[in-house]
Write a protein that holds these residues in place. Structure first.
Motif, PDB file in Angstrom:
ATOM      1  N   VAL A  67       0.837  -1.207   0.000  1.00  0.00           N
ATOM      2  CA  VAL A  67       0.000   0.000   0.000  1.00  0.00           C
ATOM      3  C   VAL A  67       0.873   1.259   0.000  1.00  0.00           C
ATOM      4  N   CYS A 182      -3.101   5.298  -6.450  1.00  0.00           N
ATOM      5  CA  CYS A 182      -2.312   5.263  -5.213  1.00  0.00           C
ATOM      6  C   CYS A 182      -0.863   5.582  -5.571  1.00  0.00           C
ATOM      7  N   LYS A 215      -2.283   5.829   4.855  1.00  0.00           N
ATOM      8  CA  LYS A 215      -2.843   4.489   4.677  1.00  0.00           C
ATOM      9  C   LYS A 215      -3.292   3.948   6.032  1.00  0.00           C
ATOM     10  N   SER A 217      -4.115   0.631   6.276  1.00  0.00           N
ATOM     11  CA  SER A 217      -4.057  -0.816   6.140  1.00  0.00           C
ATOM     12  C   SER A 217      -2.701  -1.172   5.582  1.00  0.00           C
ATOM     13  N   THR A 219      -0.517  -4.345   3.399  1.00  0.00           N
ATOM     14  CA  THR A 219      -0.412  -5.660   2.771  1.00  0.00           C
ATOM     15  C   THR A 219       1.025  -6.170   2.897  1.00  0.00           C
ATOM     16  N   GLY A 235      -4.822  -2.533  10.175  1.00  0.00           N
ATOM     17  CA  GLY A 235      -4.289  -3.365   9.103  1.00  0.00           C
ATOM     18  C   GLY A 235      -3.445  -4.518   9.610  1.00  0.00           C
ATOM     19  N   ASN A 238      -4.517  -8.586   7.972  1.00  0.00           N
ATOM     20  CA  ASN A 238      -5.005  -8.339   6.628  1.00  0.00           C
ATOM     21  C   ASN A 238      -4.357  -9.393   5.733  1.00  0.00           C
ATOM     22  N   ARG A 341      -7.794  -1.904   2.195  1.00  0.00           N
ATOM     23  CA  ARG A 341      -6.768  -1.027   1.580  1.00  0.00           C
ATOM     24  C   ARG A 341      -7.140   0.440   1.748  1.00  0.00           C
TER      25      ARG A 341
END
Ligand code: HEM
Length: 419
Positions: A67, A182, A215, A217, A219, A235, A238, A341
């Motif tokens: 992200v 993004c 952000k 969250s 990843t 997050g 996740n 996200r």
């Protein structure tokens, strides 16, 4: 990833490389910018640096991609009724997206062209790095009422019901299309949406848009978990961009999900966007104990109730029955898992001296009927967090598979005759 090697080529330097066939952008044009791979085998190190994210892939970038820091999300309505004209727009958008994500200016660039015509590119990203820009397109339910596409709408792109507590503003809800931009630099994300809107003038118009600045969250579990505007780590649990199996199970649409009319979505995903306003002033006068009870995690570490570390497995029964994490956890929902996200937003104040701030929630899933809808039914009915939030905008989109190669374009599988 994906640090630029040596001096990053500026957009200005790249303008002169305009024209067809430079689809791999800077990398293809001299290897100056290393590309991170989009899709489910992303290098987590791609979270750092100002490099470019590969535009082509089986899946669109911007979903499993680590992200980025900033968001500009735009929902569009379609204005043209001419199918061929719209398909041409998708091709033009794809060409522009390919260039912008590689750090290049659109078309022939921002200057040097005909003095009598507006430049192809608006210019405000000249000299900026690609900043890991990703552009992700989606088609909303209303889109399928156009261009004879009625029977191509997948059942998994379900209309969202009215949930208890929803207070949706129509001017921030719905849309025929969306583009999620993004990037690690806000000007790069805004430049991308602005140029797509400019290219689409007369054929599409922006219905609403949302900027996100932090952000909420992750990843990339190895990186530090960001905090939301309530001050909590968000997050922690996740789906990671490297978890190929879980992405396949919960995020990517598979062959078996569609029939001949909807198989165009194979490799795609479904996106739910919700603008969730936080009652910041109320929250800020709430005791720490109550705040931690609301989530079922502690504020400092982000550890679940009764545990010491953020990544410790939550013991749900130790949490209050209406704690957000207890209610949202897959074990409380028959295994439902979504990829979050989202981004924080602050859009000034509301005229009553309160911050217009909150969470722009974005979630990807394989089927909205088996992801967001049942989860939000439960949360909207029981979550202790509801006292401090209100859902004020909403949209859902079918996000098609990735653009495979330089000859491919956004939405091709939907519009191709044989699909
Ligand atoms: C302003 C609104 C929201 C805030 C501030 C918020 C905040 C949080 C926080 C702090 C966590 C714990 C850390 C983590 O695992 O990420 C969390 C977890 C989670 N939230 Fe939210 N959330 C919001 C809305 C939603 C909504 C609308 C949904 C889905 C419909 C959702 C689904 C989840 C899920 C699935 C988890 C992980 C649960 C687990 O596996 O332990 N959240 N949220």
């Amino acid at each position: 990833m994906t640090e630029t090697q040596g001096t990053a080529p500026s957009r200005r330097a790249l303008i002169g490389w305009g024209g067809a066939g430079l689809a791999l952008g800077a990398a293809a044009a001299g290897g100056a910018v290393a590309m991170a791979k989009a899709g489910d085998d992303m290098d987590p190190a791609a979270a750092e640096g100002g490099g470019a994210v590969e535009f082509h892939g089986v899946h669109q970038a911007g979903i499993a991609t680590p992200v980025q820091d900033r968001l500009h999300f735009a929902a569009f309505d379609v204005k043209t009724e001419d199918r061929a004209e719209f398909v041409q727009l998708l091709k033009d958008w794809t060409a522009a997206a390919r260039r912008m994500t590689a750090g290049q200016a659109v078309g022939e660039g921002a200057y040097g062209g005909l003095a009598e015509a507006p430049p192809d590119d608006t210019g405000e990203a000249l000299g900026l790095k690609p900043s890991r820009l990703t552009l992700t397109i989606g088609f909303g339910p209303s889109f399928f009422e156009r261009f004879g596409l009625h029977d191509r709408r997948p059942a998994a792109l379900a209309d969202l019901p009215q949930f208890p507590g929803d207070n949706l503003d129509r001017s921030r809800t719905g849309g025929d299309l969306c583009v999620q931009a993004c990037a690690d630099d806000p000007q790069v994300a805004v430049h991308a949406i602005r140029n797509l809107a400019r290219i689409g003038f007369g054929k599409v118009a922006i219905r609403w848009s949302q900027l996100g600045f932090g952000k909420t969250s992750s990843t990339t579990p190895d990186a530090q978990t960001p905090r939301n505007l309530m001050g909590f780590k968000d997050g922690t649990r996740n789906i990671a961009g490297t978890e190929t199996d879980r992405l396949k199970k919960f995020v990517w649409v598979g062959d078996e999900d569609g029939d001949a009319r909807t198989s165009w979505m194979t490799g795609g995903s479904y996106l739910v966007a919700r603008r969730i306003r936080m009652n910041i002033e109320t929250w800020d006068r709430t005791s720490l104990q109550e705040q931690e009870d609301v989530f079922g995690r502690d504020k400092r570490e982000g550890a679940p109730v009764g545990k010491a570390a953020e990544r410790d497995e939550p013991f749900l029964k130790a949490m209050k029955p209406d704690a957000h994490v207890r209610l949202a956890h897959p074990d409380s929902n028959g295994g439902i898992t979504i990829l979050r996200r989202g981004y924080s937003f602050t859009d000034g104040t509301d005229g009553l001296g309160r911050l217009d701030a909150g969470l722009f929630f974005l979630a990807y899933q394989r089927d909205v009927r088996k992801g967001f809808i049942p989860l939000q039914r439960r949360l909207s009915a029981q979550d202790a967090l509801n006292e401090y939030i209100q859902h004020v905008g909403s949209a859902v989109f079918a996000v098609p598979p990735g653009v495979r190669d330089p000859d491919d374009w956004w939405g091709r599988t939907l519009f191709s005759k044989e699909a």
